[in-house]
Design an enzyme around this catalytic site. Structure first.
Site, PDB file in Angstrom:
ATOM      1  N   GLY A  11      21.134   8.325  34.937  1.00 15.82           N
ATOM      2  CA  GLY A  11      19.205   8.361  33.944  1.00 15.82           C
ATOM      3  C   GLY A  11      19.269   7.042  33.353  1.00 15.82           C
ATOM      4  O   GLY A  11      18.813   6.713  32.198  1.00 15.82           O
ATOM      5  N   SER A  38      25.382   9.753  32.078  1.00 14.85           N
ATOM      6  CA  SER A  38      26.591  10.297  30.384  1.00 14.85           C
ATOM      7  C   SER A  38      26.355   9.511  29.927  1.00 14.85           C
ATOM      8  O   SER A  38      26.437   8.258  29.890  1.00 14.85           O
ATOM      9  CB  SER A  38      27.702  10.105  31.360  1.00 14.85           C
ATOM     10  OG  SER A  38      28.814   8.841  30.454  1.00 14.85           O
ATOM     11  N   VAL A  46      18.310  -3.878  29.251  1.00 18.48           N
ATOM     12  CA  VAL A  46      17.719  -4.839  29.371  1.00 18.48           C
ATOM     13  C   VAL A  46      16.690  -4.552  30.523  1.00 18.48           C
ATOM     14  O   VAL A  46      16.976  -3.539  31.367  1.00 18.48           O
ATOM     15  CB  VAL A  46      18.496  -5.916  29.400  1.00 18.48           C
ATOM     16  CG1 VAL A  46      19.114  -6.829  28.291  1.00 18.48           C
ATOM     17  CG2 VAL A  46      19.489  -5.804  30.578  1.00 18.48           C
ATOM     18  N   ALA A  49      10.376  -7.133  31.635  1.00 18.70           N
ATOM     19  CA  ALA A  49       9.120  -7.805  32.144  1.00 18.70           C
ATOM     20  C   ALA A  49       9.274  -7.190  33.651  1.00 18.70           C
ATOM     21  O   ALA A  49       9.778  -6.284  34.136  1.00 18.70           O
ATOM     22  CB  ALA A  49       9.656  -9.281  32.381  1.00 18.70           C
ATOM     23  N   LYS A  77       0.191  -8.627  30.987  1.00 18.24           N
ATOM     24  CA  LYS A  77       1.263  -9.690  31.546  1.00 18.24           C
ATOM     25  C   LYS A  77       0.834 -10.481  32.723  1.00 18.24           C
ATOM     26  O   LYS A  77       0.758  -9.698  33.529  1.00 18.24           O
ATOM     27  CB  LYS A  77       2.880  -9.607  32.227  1.00 18.24           C
ATOM     28  CG  LYS A  77       3.531 -10.510  32.616  1.00 18.24           C
ATOM     29  CD  LYS A  77       5.047  -9.873  33.172  1.00 18.24           C
ATOM     30  CE  LYS A  77       6.152 -11.159  34.088  1.00 18.24           C
ATOM     31  NZ  LYS A  77       6.684 -10.761  34.483  1.00 18.24           N
ATOM     32  N   PRO A  95       1.345 -16.761  38.238  1.00 15.85           N
ATOM     33  CA  PRO A  95      -0.187 -16.553  37.877  1.00 15.85           C
ATOM     34  C   PRO A  95       0.386 -14.565  39.306  1.00 15.85           C
ATOM     35  O   PRO A  95      -0.323 -14.915  40.056  1.00 15.85           O
ATOM     36  CB  PRO A  95      -1.661 -17.040  38.397  1.00 15.85           C
ATOM     37  CG  PRO A  95      -1.166 -17.437  39.510  1.00 15.85           C
ATOM     38  CD  PRO A  95       0.539 -17.865  39.070  1.00 15.85           C
ATOM     39  N   LEU A 332      20.867  -0.940  39.990  1.00 12.72           N
ATOM     40  CA  LEU A 332      21.875  -1.863  39.961  1.00 12.72           C
ATOM     41  C   LEU A 332      23.225  -1.626  40.701  1.00 12.72           C
ATOM     42  O   LEU A 332      23.510  -2.730  41.546  1.00 12.72           O
ATOM     43  CB  LEU A 332      22.412  -1.775  38.615  1.00 12.72           C
ATOM     44  CG  LEU A 332      21.640  -2.639  37.629  1.00 12.72           C
ATOM     45  CD1 LEU A 332      21.939  -3.178  35.904  1.00 12.72           C
ATOM     46  CD2 LEU A 332      20.536  -3.920  37.930  1.00 12.72           C
ATOM     47  N   THR A 343      11.959  -8.787  39.023  1.00  7.33           N
ATOM     48  CA  THR A 343      12.166  -8.433  40.118  1.00  7.33           C
ATOM     49  C   THR A 343      12.496  -6.951  40.139  1.00  7.33           C
ATOM     50  O   THR A 343      12.699  -6.227  41.041  1.00  7.33           O
ATOM     51  CB  THR A 343      12.521  -9.253  41.233  1.00  7.33           C
ATOM     52  OG1 THR A 343      13.439 -10.080  41.178  1.00  7.33           O
ATOM     53  CG2 THR A 343      11.321 -10.225  41.969  1.00  7.33           C
ATOM     54  N   GLY A 433       8.131  -7.890  51.998  1.00 11.65           N
ATOM     55  CA  GLY A 433       8.434  -9.441  50.289  1.00 11.65           C
ATOM     56  C   GLY A 433       7.558  -9.303  49.624  1.00 11.65           C
ATOM     57  O   GLY A 433       5.644  -9.496  50.960  1.00 11.65           O
TER      58      GLY A 433
HETATM   59  C1  LIG Z   1      20.360  -9.615  31.751  1.00  5.81           C
HETATM   60  C2  LIG Z   1      19.393  -8.684  33.013  1.00  5.81           C
HETATM   61  C3  LIG Z   1      18.131  -9.378  33.079  1.00  5.81           C
HETATM   62  C4  LIG Z   1      17.395  -7.858  33.032  1.00  5.81           C
HETATM   63  N1  LIG Z   1      15.319  -8.115  32.908  1.00  5.81           N
HETATM   64  C5  LIG Z   1      15.142  -6.722  34.230  1.00  5.81           C
HETATM   65  C6  LIG Z   1      13.810  -7.764  33.862  1.00  5.81           C
HETATM   66  O1  LIG Z   1      12.941  -8.806  32.888  1.00  5.81           O
HETATM   67  N2  LIG Z   1      12.960  -7.261  34.640  1.00  5.81           N
HETATM   68  C7  LIG Z   1      12.980  -5.525  35.560  1.00  5.81           C
HETATM   69  O2  LIG Z   1      13.019  -5.310  36.683  1.00  5.81           O
HETATM   70  N3  LIG Z   1      14.653  -5.916  35.441  1.00  5.81           N
HETATM   71  C8  LIG Z   1      15.289  -6.262  34.562  1.00  5.81           C
HETATM   72  N4  LIG Z   1      17.410  -6.282  34.880  1.00  5.81           N
HETATM   73  C9  LIG Z   1      17.437  -5.612  35.789  1.00  5.81           C
HETATM   74  C10 LIG Z   1      16.965  -4.132  34.583  1.00  5.81           C
HETATM   75  O3  LIG Z   1      17.663  -3.738  33.838  1.00  5.81           O
HETATM   76  C11 LIG Z   1      17.575  -3.078  35.654  1.00  5.81           C
HETATM   77  O4  LIG Z   1      16.788  -3.137  37.146  1.00  5.81           O
HETATM   78  C12 LIG Z   1      17.012  -0.868  35.476  1.00  5.81           C
HETATM   79  O5  LIG Z   1      17.445  -1.852  34.165  1.00  5.81           O
HETATM   80  C13 LIG Z   1      17.908  -0.434  36.211  1.00  5.81           C
HETATM   81  O6  LIG Z   1      19.154  -0.489  35.944  1.00  5.81           O
HETATM   82  P1  LIG Z   1      20.139   1.145  36.518  1.00  5.81           P
HETATM   83  O7  LIG Z   1      19.411   2.322  36.046  1.00  5.81           O
HETATM   84  O8  LIG Z   1      20.189   0.883  37.520  1.00  5.81           O
HETATM   85  O9  LIG Z   1      21.777   0.927  35.923  1.00  5.81           O
HETATM   86  P2  LIG Z   1      22.236   1.354  33.579  1.00  5.81           P
HETATM   87  O10 LIG Z   1      20.402   1.227  32.951  1.00  5.81           O
HETATM   88  O11 LIG Z   1      22.720   0.650  34.083  1.00  5.81           O
HETATM   89  O12 LIG Z   1      22.083   3.367  33.924  1.00  5.81           O
HETATM   90  C14 LIG Z   1      23.109   3.230  34.813  1.00  5.81           C
HETATM   91  C15 LIG Z   1      23.336   5.262  34.630  1.00  5.81           C
HETATM   92  O13 LIG Z   1      24.714   5.678  35.163  1.00  5.81           O
HETATM   93  C16 LIG Z   1      25.418   6.321  34.447  1.00  5.81           C
HETATM   94  N5  LIG Z   1      26.292   6.451  34.752  1.00  5.81           N
HETATM   95  C17 LIG Z   1      27.385   5.663  35.250  1.00  5.81           C
HETATM   96  N6  LIG Z   1      28.381   5.795  35.667  1.00  5.81           N
HETATM   97  C18 LIG Z   1      27.938   7.455  35.682  1.00  5.81           C
HETATM   98  C19 LIG Z   1      29.352   8.539  36.257  1.00  5.81           C
HETATM   99  N7  LIG Z   1      30.769   8.117  36.328  1.00  5.81           N
HETATM  100  N8  LIG Z   1      28.706   9.721  35.270  1.00  5.81           N
HETATM  101  C20 LIG Z   1      27.661   9.651  35.251  1.00  5.81           C
HETATM  102  N9  LIG Z   1      26.856   8.743  34.789  1.00  5.81           N
HETATM  103  C21 LIG Z   1      27.373   7.305  34.866  1.00  5.81           C
HETATM  104  C22 LIG Z   1      24.912   5.756  32.720  1.00  5.81           C
HETATM  105  O14 LIG Z   1      24.901   6.342  31.867  1.00  5.81           O
HETATM  106  C23 LIG Z   1      23.309   5.724  33.317  1.00  5.81           C
HETATM  107  O15 LIG Z   1      22.318   6.316  32.776  1.00  5.81           O
HETATM  108  C24 LIG Z   1      17.875  -7.109  33.932  1.00  5.81           C
HETATM  109  C25 LIG Z   1      18.362  -7.018  34.667  1.00  5.81           C
HETATM  110  C26 LIG Z   1      19.934  -7.548  33.526  1.00  5.81           C
HETATM  111  C27 LIG Z   1      21.383  -7.165  33.601  1.00  5.81           C
END
Ligand SMILES: Cc1cc2nc3c(=O)[nH]c(=O)nc-3n(C[C@H](O)[C@H](O)[C@H](O)COP(=O)(O)OP(=O)(O)OC[C@H]3O[C@@H](n4cnc5c(N)ncnc54)[C@H](O)[C@@H]3O)c2cc1C
Length: 503
Positions: A11, A38, A46, A49, A77, A95, A332, A343, A433
């Site tokens: 989530g 969870s 994080v 942008a 932006k 831009p 991720l 991106t 792309g």
């Molecule tokens: C340093 C950094 C900078 C970034 N900056 C940008 C930016 O400027 N612009 C941009 O577009 N993106 C950016 N990103 C990427 C962005 O943060 C992610 O793409 C976005 O937040 C999506 O993350 P996610 O939902 O895939 O994973 P997460 O936010 O890690 O969420 C994972 C979810 O899975 C759940 N979960 C995991 N394991 C279990 C389990 N076993 N059981 C139940 N639940 C579980 C967690 O509770 C959580 O809800 C950045 C990433 C990093 C690392």
């Protein structure tokens, strides 16, 4: 037969974007969607942008832009300012929009190249309305009259992504998505197909589904821990593998652009929101220690930090298959390329769009998964090449990291693209792309990679005619900016949260 139930594991931004996107399309078709997350594990926290495409995602959901901006404390932006990339002391803006406009069917930058070759020292940036507006701290929505300069540009947002997830959760729950709190600890598989049939939570609860969308973050709980799909490790090309992030107090009015400043062992971001500034130092652990990276970040903050800095670890690359059996990895869990061009959220959106277009029946045709993987692979490859361009189109060699890039063998796709540009300013066009030719022009020209030639069709005009037509565009862009309101003033009347400055 029809697919009846989807389980989204995770989530964070990707989980709730997927829930919102899928529930919007399938709510009336009797497909049940359950999201498991969870609180104990939490989200990456994080990602602030974005790229302009997010506007179309929000529009497709019917989310009102003003409400969205208030709820997520967003700013506008117009692009990204890159400092110290080509050489220390250099700066340019990438831009969201074209430079000038094509003249007699020839891209504008060829006319600029002719000017350069004839000793006219004009900045390419001066022919871009969004760059000039960003530099002046101004913003307005694109005008409706497409013949006018102030209408032909894109814009994105800088926002609080955890607030965005909350907004999308409310939206999804209204559409009938159910949310289950708990940690998934086990997956069961169909013995014949190897498909995941259910996941079991720590509480003992079991959730069955036909399709699982893995949005579990870097862990890749289903796609990797269970299915062992494998990972294409791109550290050879994009060696930065850590980041330290912290928000700080805002000083002065928020500007309508993100900043990425090159450092000796990585680079640092600055993302202004309504109520705070997001900062982070992305770096390569081979070339700098965690302590030094942290010190570099904290010593360059413009205001008081608002929390303890957060340390993040990653490996750039992507899953070998983003769709494997009945699991689709979005966010991720599918891969990560450093956030230099904002991106990640865009790749989430691409994943959702492709999943909707190739939505499986219960028999899960192999061709759907293959097409999904082909499309997503191309999306990732293109982003990788574009990010790498920033590190190799440079004259810097003042640290180990910059010297590392000097001796690198580039992916063939990037090599070809750079060679075509270098010879005569030609841009190979991709079928898939996110970054279109003007983006490539911005980075290559911005980092002093100037072609030896230009499109010969430019010579159908005399030099005086070229000067005159390009000057007109420059003047029009300048005038359009003088008529544009300040970003802060526009934000205040359009989308500021009532308590601007509050956290
Ligand atoms: C340093 C950094 C900078 C970034 N900056 C940008 C930016 O400027 N612009 C941009 O577009 N993106 C950016 N990103 C990427 C962005 O943060 C992610 O793409 C976005 O937040 C999506 O993350 P996610 O939902 O895939 O994973 P997460 O936010 O890690 O969420 C994972 C979810 O899975 C759940 N979960 C995991 N394991 C279990 C389990 N076993 N059981 C139940 N639940 C579980 C967690 O509770 C959580 O809800 C950045 C990433 C990093 C690392």
């Amino acid at each position: 037969m029809r697919l009846r139930k989807i389980c989204i594991l995770g989530g964070g931004t990707s989980g709730w974007m997927t829930a919102a996107g899928l529930s919007n399309k399938y709510k009336s078709l009797g497909i049940e969607i359950e999201l498991v997350e969870s609180e104990q594990i939490g989200t990456v926290g994080v990602g602030e942008a974005t790229l302009p495409h997010i506007r179309f995602f929000n529009q497709s959901l019917g989310i009102d832009e003003r409400e969205f901006m208030k709820a997520t404390r967003a700013t506008f932006k117009l692009g990204i300012e890159f400092c110290d990339w080509g050489r220390q002391g250099d700066r340019y803006i990438h831009p969201f929009g074209d430079y000038g406009e094509p003249i007699d069917g020839v891209d504008f930058h060829h006319f600029w190249l002719r000017l350069l070759q004839n000793g006219h020292n004009s900045r390419l940036d001066d022919y871009s309305y969004p760059i000039l507006a960003a530099e002046a701290g101004k913003f307005q929505l694109p005008g409706k009259d497409v013949s006018k300069i102030g209408s032909n540009f894109g814009y994105a947002y800088q926002f609080d992504s955890s607030r965005y997830a909350v907004l999308l959760r409310q939206y999804s729950e209204k559409n009938g998505v159910t949310r289950t709190e708990g940690k998934a600890v086990k997956a069961s598989r169909d013995p014949e197909s190897g498909f995941i049939s259910s996941i079991t939570l720590e509480s003992g609860q079991t959730i069955e589904a036909d399709l699982f969308v893995d949005c579990s973050g870097f862990r890749g709980v289903l796609i990797e821990q269970e299915l062992e799909t494998g990972y294409d490790d791109w550290s050879e090309w994009l060696p930065c593998n850590r980041a330290i992030a912290v928000a700080c107090e805002t000083k002065g009015p928020s500007v309508p652009f993100t900043r990425a400043t090159a450092r000796k062992a990585g680079w640092q971001w600055r993302i202004p929101l309504q109520h705070r500034v997001g900062n982070g130092h992305v770096y390569c652990s081979e070339f700098i220690s965690d302590d030094a990276a942290r010190e570099q970040l904290l010593s360059t903050l413009e205001g008081q930090p608002l929390s303890e800095p957060k340390q993040l670890y990653f490996k750039t690359g992507k899953r070998r298959k983003l769709w494997n059996k009945n699991v689709v990895a979005i966010g991720l869990s599918g891969g990560f390329l450093e956030p230099l061009e904002s991106t990640s959220i865009h790749l989430i959106q691409e994943g959702i769009t492709a999943l909707i277009e190739l939505f499986p029946g219960k028999s899960f045709e192999t061709s759907d998964a293959e097409e999904y993987n082909r499309r997503m692979d191309l999306n990732f490859d293109r982003v990788r090449d574009f990010l790498l361009l920033h590190y190799v189109a440079t004259q810097r060699d003042d640290s180990e990291m910059w010297r590392y890039f000097r001796n690198m063998t580039l992916p063939e796709s990037l090599q070809e693209k750079m060679e075509a540009w270098k010879s005569r300013g030609y841009l190979l066009r991709y079928e898939q792309g996110v970054f279109l030719p003007p983006s490539w022009v911005a980075v290559m020209a911005g980092q002093n990679l100037i072609p030896d030639g230009y499109d010969l069709r430019v010579n159908r005009k005399t030099l005086d005619e070229v000067v005159s037509v390009t000057d007109t565009i420059k003047q029009q862009s300048k005038i359009a900016v003088t008529q544009t309101p300040d970003h802060a003033a526009f934000l205040a009347q359009y989308g500021a949260a009532a308590e601007m400055g509050a956290g």
